[in-house]
Design a protein around this motif. Structure first.
Motif, mmCIF file in Angstrom:
data_model
loop_
_atom_site.group_PDB
_atom_site.id
_atom_site.type_symbol
_atom_site.label_atom_id
_atom_site.label_comp_id
_atom_site.label_asym_id
_atom_site.label_seq_id
_atom_site.Cartn_x
_atom_site.Cartn_y
_atom_site.Cartn_z
ATOM 1 N N ARG A 1 0.759 -1.502 -0.231
ATOM 2 C CA ARG A 1 0.046 0.077 0.152
ATOM 3 C C ARG A 1 0.818 1.185 -0.095
ATOM 4 O O ARG A 1 0.587 2.280 -0.189
ATOM 5 N N PRO B 1 5.223 -0.869 6.836
ATOM 6 C CA PRO B 1 5.693 0.332 6.231
ATOM 7 C C PRO B 1 5.801 1.268 7.049
ATOM 8 O O PRO B 1 4.997 1.428 7.778
ATOM 9 N N PHE C 1 3.155 10.140 5.714
ATOM 10 C CA PHE C 1 2.354 11.386 6.452
ATOM 11 C C PHE C 1 2.847 11.698 7.738
ATOM 12 O O PHE C 1 3.647 10.710 8.366
ATOM 13 N N VAL D 1 2.637 11.764 11.284
ATOM 14 C CA VAL D 1 1.762 11.176 12.553
ATOM 15 C C VAL D 1 1.019 12.268 13.392
ATOM 16 O O VAL D 1 -0.111 12.513 13.545
ATOM 17 N N GLU E 1 -1.307 14.496 11.685
ATOM 18 C CA GLU E 1 -2.657 13.811 11.689
ATOM 19 C C GLU E 1 -3.558 13.698 12.829
ATOM 20 O O GLU E 1 -4.573 14.002 12.806
ATOM 21 N N ARG E 2 -2.582 13.496 13.825
ATOM 22 C CA ARG E 2 -3.424 13.529 15.095
ATOM 23 C C ARG E 2 -3.963 14.712 15.505
ATOM 24 O O ARG E 2 -5.150 14.816 15.703
ATOM 25 N N ARG F 1 -5.067 17.007 13.395
ATOM 26 C CA ARG F 1 -6.321 17.228 12.515
ATOM 27 C C ARG F 1 -7.489 16.424 12.955
ATOM 28 O O ARG F 1 -8.495 17.009 13.004
ATOM 29 N N LEU F 2 -7.217 15.284 13.406
ATOM 30 C CA LEU F 2 -8.446 14.379 13.771
ATOM 31 C C LEU F 2 -8.966 14.869 14.917
ATOM 32 O O LEU F 2 -10.149 14.800 15.360
ATOM 33 N N GLU F 3 -8.155 15.316 16.024
ATOM 34 C CA GLU F 3 -8.533 15.966 17.355
ATOM 35 C C GLU F 3 -9.499 17.031 17.256
ATOM 36 O O GLU F 3 -10.346 17.426 17.849
ATOM 37 N N THR G 1 -11.567 17.412 14.786
ATOM 38 C CA THR G 1 -12.953 17.037 14.451
ATOM 39 C C THR G 1 -13.562 16.265 15.451
ATOM 40 O O THR G 1 -14.465 15.581 15.302
ATOM 41 N N ALA G 2 -12.864 16.170 16.920
ATOM 42 C CA ALA G 2 -13.594 14.991 17.824
ATOM 43 C C ALA G 2 -14.888 15.400 18.076
ATOM 44 O O ALA G 2 -15.542 14.310 18.774
ATOM 45 N N LEU H 1 -17.474 16.231 16.399
ATOM 46 C CA LEU H 1 -18.715 15.787 15.355
ATOM 47 C C LEU H 1 -19.660 15.011 15.917
ATOM 48 O O LEU H 1 -19.236 13.648 16.378
ATOM 49 N N ARG H 2 -20.887 15.264 16.079
ATOM 50 C CA ARG H 2 -22.048 14.412 16.409
ATOM 51 C C ARG H 2 -22.947 14.209 15.014
ATOM 52 O O ARG H 2 -23.161 15.372 14.225
ATOM 53 N N TRP H 3 -23.635 13.097 14.853
ATOM 54 C CA TRP H 3 -24.550 13.167 14.003
ATOM 55 C C TRP H 3 -25.590 11.948 14.393
ATOM 56 O O TRP H 3 -25.181 10.968 14.917
ATOM 57 N N PRO H 4 -26.959 12.228 14.443
ATOM 58 C CA PRO H 4 -27.463 13.587 14.314
ATOM 59 C C PRO H 4 -26.969 14.662 15.167
ATOM 60 O O PRO H 4 -26.757 14.440 16.194
#
Lengths: 290, 290
Positions: free
Chosen positions: B63, B267, B271, B273, B276-277, B279-281, B283-284, B286-289
């Motif tokens: 990959r 591998p 990117f 790491v 990325e962490r 960026r991810l945090e 968006t922590a 985020l809820r739906w609905p």
């Protein structure tokens, strides 16, 4: 299929019906069972034997002309567990009777054709269980969310999908479409754990975060796609997937039910068994080296 | 790989060397082990974990750009156990990293092309274990035995096979070629048991008896094909296969050794790491609905 694991039939409970609302599905739920992870693993092993038996009959009968086959479409947000379904449910089947296709972003050549052009050759042949990890539904999900196709084209695609699925169903393909439904919180946890674990890091794709922020738009696209393409011959199932053990055992059960509807049987030979035995016995003294 | 099962390395013992004579191979032998069926099954389970671990690394590294892959060619007389190898050894791998091709008698279109035309597209891609159940070797075995191709054409094919295998090996394909070797007596027993069992009868093909009577000619064709195409980069292994448990665990061991030579590694990500962490945090929540 008698089982103490299931208190109710998950195939019925998870099947999309009239008035379906994705927002009403709780990703933490485990419809049809009160069991836990350990019992789920035991049931997965038990059901695997059932699945393998049905698959072998389906494959066997195709060798003598039967046309029945199964297509399982898996759709989900990233990290929802499609890979786990393949590696824990479908890896339990025989490789001869399994055809897995992992659809990626379309190539330049694929984009130059209609969206179903690359899908048609991947429809499973007689006796085979075809599994689509992503599918033609990407063309009404990611393409809609990012405006890569306009509203008219998306409308056209719903119709094209309905016609396509109707046609292959008429030709003997039993179709089962499954959405694995996780919550955004669960996805965040899984993506973080991929980042943290050097043995899982290769599964992480920075693009996953870019997609994640479009969650509400994706859910809207799923709701519409499911509504528009749900059909008796090509039903949708929405499987709560925050608990991996549940999603796996539930998908396995849905697949088993679909195979049971196909009703495969050991085929009758098209040769004279007694005559073949005689021919074979006439060669019984063959030795090599002589 | 420490193991009490193997007293000697079967990969070395079964590998074809200079002066190889097929007639000297005892189909009842179990080179490298004094164990029995039950211990063989246990070893098969143990080795399956090793195989799966190696396969996952091979797939993972592909990959991120690594090109290593494996091609396993299985050749044998009918009922020698190719199907069992696929269903008991390769079914233990992950479907994403397995590409099985069962070559049948060539179609009219395939016959209109060179014999390698249908083989080339089936060469496994990076990270994948390709398995050929029958292969381009049919074109120097069945075609030679039945005179479907003349001696000059068969000669040309040995050369073409050597060039073909050399080329794909240079491109990163590790090749392992395996002949499962049963005795004609064992084959007769297996064909009879297929006739006797309604659940196995679909595997019986009247043509198998027609082929069986050409046993000596087939063995001669195997001997020559093996001699002519055995190479450091594409070695032949002849596996005694009267004992199914032995053939399975020995082939599994040969495949493991080939994967170990490929030496796959988890591998390194391409990117950042930490970034990325972050960026991810971000968006922590985020809820739906919503």
């Amino acid at each position: 299929m008698a089982s103490e694991f299931w208190t109710d039939d998950p195939t019925r409970l998870l099947r999309v019906g009239r008035g379906f609302e994705l927002r009403d599905v709780d990703p933490d739920a485990t419809p049809g069972t009160d069991s836990d992870k350990q019992l789920g693993r035991d049931e997965l092993e038990r059901q695997a034997q059932v699945l393998r038996g049905l698959q072998e009959k389906l494959f066997a009968q195709s060798r003598l002309g039967a046309r029945g086959r199964l297509l399982v479409v898996l759709q989900a947000m990233d990290a929802a567990g499609k890979g786990g379904i393949v590696n824990h449910v479908f890896s339990q089947t025989e490789p001869y009777g399994l055809a897995l296709t992992a659809f990626k972003a379309p190539t330049e050549e694929e984009r130059a054709h209609d969206f179903l052009w690359r899908v048609e050759p991947r429809v499973p042949g007689p006796g085979v269980i075809g599994v689509f990890d992503r599918s033609h539904y990407e063309d009404v999900l990611v393409q809609r969310v990012h405006g890569l196709a306009g509203p008219e084209e998306i409308e056209r695609r719903y119709g094209a999908i309905i016609d396509f699925e109707r046609r292959i169903a008429d030709d003997g393909v039993r179709i089962v479409k499954i959405m694995l439904h996780v919550s955004p919180e669960e996805q965040a946890e899984r993506l973080l754990s991929r980042l943290d674990d050097p043995e899982k890091r290769w599964k992480y794709n920075p693009g996953d975060v870019d997609e994640r922020v479009h969650w509400p738009a994706y859910m809207e696209a799923f709701q519409t796609a499911i509504e528009r393409t749900n059909a008796e011959h090509a039903p949708w199932f929405v499987v709560p997937a925050n608990a991996k053990w549940y999603a796996r055992v539930a998908v396995q059960r849905i697949v088993i039910a679909a195979l049971q509807e196909l009703g495969p049987e050991w085929p009758e030979p098209d040769f004279d068994v007694a005559a073949e035995r005689a021919r074979l016995e006439a060669t019984a003294d063959l030795r090599w080296p002589g």
